[in-house]
Design a protein around this motif. Structure first.
Motif, PDB file in Angstrom:
ATOM      1  N   TRP A   1       0.812  -1.222   0.000  1.00 41.58           N
ATOM      2  CA  TRP A   1       0.000   0.000   0.000  1.00 41.58           C
ATOM      3  C   TRP A   1       0.845   1.271   0.000  1.00 41.58           C
ATOM      4  N   LYS A   2       2.084   1.166   0.389  1.00 41.97           N
ATOM      5  CA  LYS A   2       2.972   2.332   0.357  1.00 41.97           C
ATOM      6  C   LYS A   2       3.250   2.772  -1.088  1.00 41.97           C
ATOM      7  N   TYR A   3       3.275   1.809  -2.015  1.00 40.25           N
ATOM      8  CA  TYR A   3       3.652   2.107  -3.399  1.00 40.25           C
ATOM      9  C   TYR A   3       2.557   1.876  -4.436  1.00 40.25           C
ATOM     10  N   HIS A   4       1.429   1.270  -4.041  1.00 41.83           N
ATOM     11  CA  HIS A   4       0.387   0.928  -5.004  1.00 41.83           C
ATOM     12  C   HIS A   4      -0.977   1.430  -4.539  1.00 41.83           C
ATOM     13  N   ASN A   5      -1.902   1.530  -5.488  1.00 42.21           N
ATOM     14  CA  ASN A   5      -3.282   1.833  -5.126  1.00 42.21           C
ATOM     15  C   ASN A   5      -4.146   0.620  -5.448  1.00 42.21           C
ATOM     16  N   GLU A   6      -5.414   0.725  -5.145  1.00 47.24           N
ATOM     17  CA  GLU A   6      -6.304  -0.423  -5.283  1.00 47.24           C
ATOM     18  C   GLU A   6      -6.428  -0.933  -6.721  1.00 47.24           C
ATOM     19  N   SER A   7      -6.254  -0.069  -7.695  1.00 45.35           N
ATOM     20  CA  SER A   7      -6.379  -0.492  -9.088  1.00 45.35           C
ATOM     21  C   SER A   7      -5.318  -1.534  -9.455  1.00 45.35           C
ATOM     22  N   VAL A   8      -4.155  -1.440  -8.861  1.00 51.58           N
ATOM     23  CA  VAL A   8      -3.084  -2.412  -9.129  1.00 51.58           C
ATOM     24  C   VAL A   8      -3.493  -3.787  -8.611  1.00 51.58           C
ATOM     25  N   LEU A   9      -4.042  -3.815  -7.413  1.00 55.61           N
ATOM     26  CA  LEU A   9      -4.483  -5.079  -6.831  1.00 55.61           C
ATOM     27  C   LEU A   9      -5.608  -5.688  -7.666  1.00 55.61           C
ATOM     28  N   LYS A  10      -6.542  -4.877  -8.100  1.00 52.90           N
ATOM     29  CA  LYS A  10      -7.641  -5.378  -8.938  1.00 52.90           C
ATOM     30  C   LYS A  10      -7.122  -5.933 -10.256  1.00 52.90           C
ATOM     31  N   LYS A  11      -6.141  -5.260 -10.829  1.00 56.15           N
ATOM     32  CA  LYS A  11      -5.594  -5.678 -12.127  1.00 56.15           C
ATOM     33  C   LYS A  11      -4.953  -7.068 -12.066  1.00 56.15           C
ATOM     34  N   TYR A  12      -4.238  -7.345 -10.992  1.00 56.17           N
ATOM     35  CA  TYR A  12      -3.479  -8.589 -10.905  1.00 56.17           C
ATOM     36  C   TYR A  12      -4.098  -9.659 -10.008  1.00 56.17           C
ATOM     37  N   SER A  13      -5.115  -9.312  -9.272  1.00 61.08           N
ATOM     38  CA  SER A  13      -5.700 -10.226  -8.294  1.00 61.08           C
ATOM     39  C   SER A  13      -6.167 -11.537  -8.905  1.00 61.08           C
ATOM     40  N   GLU A  14      -6.895 -11.478  -9.987  1.00 64.80           N
ATOM     41  CA  GLU A  14      -7.429 -12.698 -10.599  1.00 64.80           C
ATOM     42  C   GLU A  14      -6.316 -13.648 -11.038  1.00 64.80           C
ATOM     43  N   LYS A  15      -5.243 -13.090 -11.520  1.00 67.07           N
ATOM     44  CA  LYS A  15      -4.120 -13.894 -12.019  1.00 67.07           C
ATOM     45  C   LYS A  15      -3.264 -14.474 -10.887  1.00 67.07           C
ATOM     46  N   LEU A  16      -3.107 -13.723  -9.790  1.00 68.77           N
ATOM     47  CA  LEU A  16      -2.133 -14.098  -8.773  1.00 68.77           C
ATOM     48  C   LEU A  16      -2.720 -14.621  -7.463  1.00 68.77           C
ATOM     49  N   LYS A  17      -3.968 -14.349  -7.185  1.00 68.20           N
ATOM     50  CA  LYS A  17      -4.541 -14.757  -5.902  1.00 68.20           C
ATOM     51  C   LYS A  17      -4.741 -16.270  -5.857  1.00 68.20           C
ATOM     52  N   VAL A  18      -4.249 -16.882  -4.779  1.00 70.40           N
ATOM     53  CA  VAL A  18      -4.380 -18.326  -4.608  1.00 70.40           C
ATOM     54  C   VAL A  18      -5.247 -18.691  -3.410  1.00 70.40           C
ATOM     55  N   GLY A  19      -5.625 -17.704  -2.613  1.00 71.81           N
ATOM     56  CA  GLY A  19      -6.476 -18.007  -1.474  1.00 71.81           C
ATOM     57  C   GLY A  19      -6.510 -16.897  -0.450  1.00 71.81           C
ATOM     58  N   THR A  20      -6.927 -17.282   0.755  1.00 78.46           N
ATOM     59  CA  THR A  20      -7.035 -16.337   1.854  1.00 78.46           C
ATOM     60  C   THR A  20      -6.278 -16.857   3.065  1.00 78.46           C
ATOM     61  N   LEU A  21      -5.998 -15.952   3.972  1.00 77.79           N
ATOM     62  CA  LEU A  21      -5.303 -16.310   5.195  1.00 77.79           C
ATOM     63  C   LEU A  21      -6.319 -16.811   6.210  1.00 77.79           C
ATOM     64  N   LYS A  22      -6.029 -17.961   6.775  1.00 70.67           N
ATOM     65  CA  LYS A  22      -6.906 -18.561   7.769  1.00 70.67           C
ATOM     66  C   LYS A  22      -6.734 -17.839   9.101  1.00 70.67           C
ATOM     67  N   GLU A  23      -7.872 -17.536   9.726  1.00 74.71           N
ATOM     68  CA  GLU A  23      -7.797 -16.925  11.042  1.00 74.71           C
ATOM     69  C   GLU A  23      -7.311 -17.962  12.029  1.00 74.71           C
ATOM     70  N   GLU A  24      -6.344 -17.586  12.811  1.00 75.85           N
ATOM     71  CA  GLU A  24      -5.792 -18.510  13.789  1.00 75.85           C
ATOM     72  C   GLU A  24      -6.153 -18.054  15.196  1.00 75.85           C
ATOM     73  N   ALA A  25      -6.362 -19.008  16.050  1.00 76.42           N
ATOM     74  CA  ALA A  25      -6.685 -18.693  17.436  1.00 76.42           C
ATOM     75  C   ALA A  25      -5.502 -18.010  18.095  1.00 76.42           C
ATOM     76  N   LYS A  26      -5.766 -16.953  18.844  1.00 76.24           N
ATOM     77  CA  LYS A  26      -4.713 -16.247  19.540  1.00 76.24           C
ATOM     78  C   LYS A  26      -4.681 -16.724  20.982  1.00 76.24           C
ATOM     79  N   LEU A  27      -3.498 -17.050  21.419  1.00 76.82           N
ATOM     80  CA  LEU A  27      -3.337 -17.542  22.792  1.00 76.82           C
ATOM     81  C   LEU A  27      -2.878 -16.446  23.715  1.00 76.82           C
TER      82      LEU A  27
END
Length: 84
Positions: free
Chosen positions: A58-84
């Motif tokens: 986010w320091k160097y890009h705006n949301e349009s960059v993420l939208k442009k490449y998201s479909e090609k590069l996204k492989v999933g989501t981060l699983k929420e982990e229990a915090k101890l």
């Protein structure tokens, strides 16, 4: 391919040979195929491989960059982990 990954699983993908995953806002992206195309060079992607790169992204890009490449590069989501 779309899955759910733990932070530990993402951390295991920290080189181009391992898939070079990064996290941006709890989404997981495989940037191994993008390393040579990245306008900012491959060095930065290799440096954040296996980690949460949200702050750097986010320091160097705006949301349009993420939208442009998201479909090609996204492989999933981060699983929420229990915090101890």
């Amino acid at each position: 391919m779309s899955g759910t990954f733990t932070a530990k699983e993402v951390a295991e993908h920290n080189t181009v040979d391992n898939g070079l995953y990064i996290i941006i806002d709890n989404n997981v992206y495989s940037v191994a195929s993008f390393v040579d195309e990245h306008p900012g060079g491959s060095k930065i992607l290799k440096r954040v491989g296996g980690k949460d790169a949200s702050k750097q992204f986010w320091k160097y890009h705006n949301e349009s960059v993420l939208k442009k490449y998201s479909e090609k590069l996204k492989v999933g989501t981060l699983k929420e982990e229990a915090k101890l």
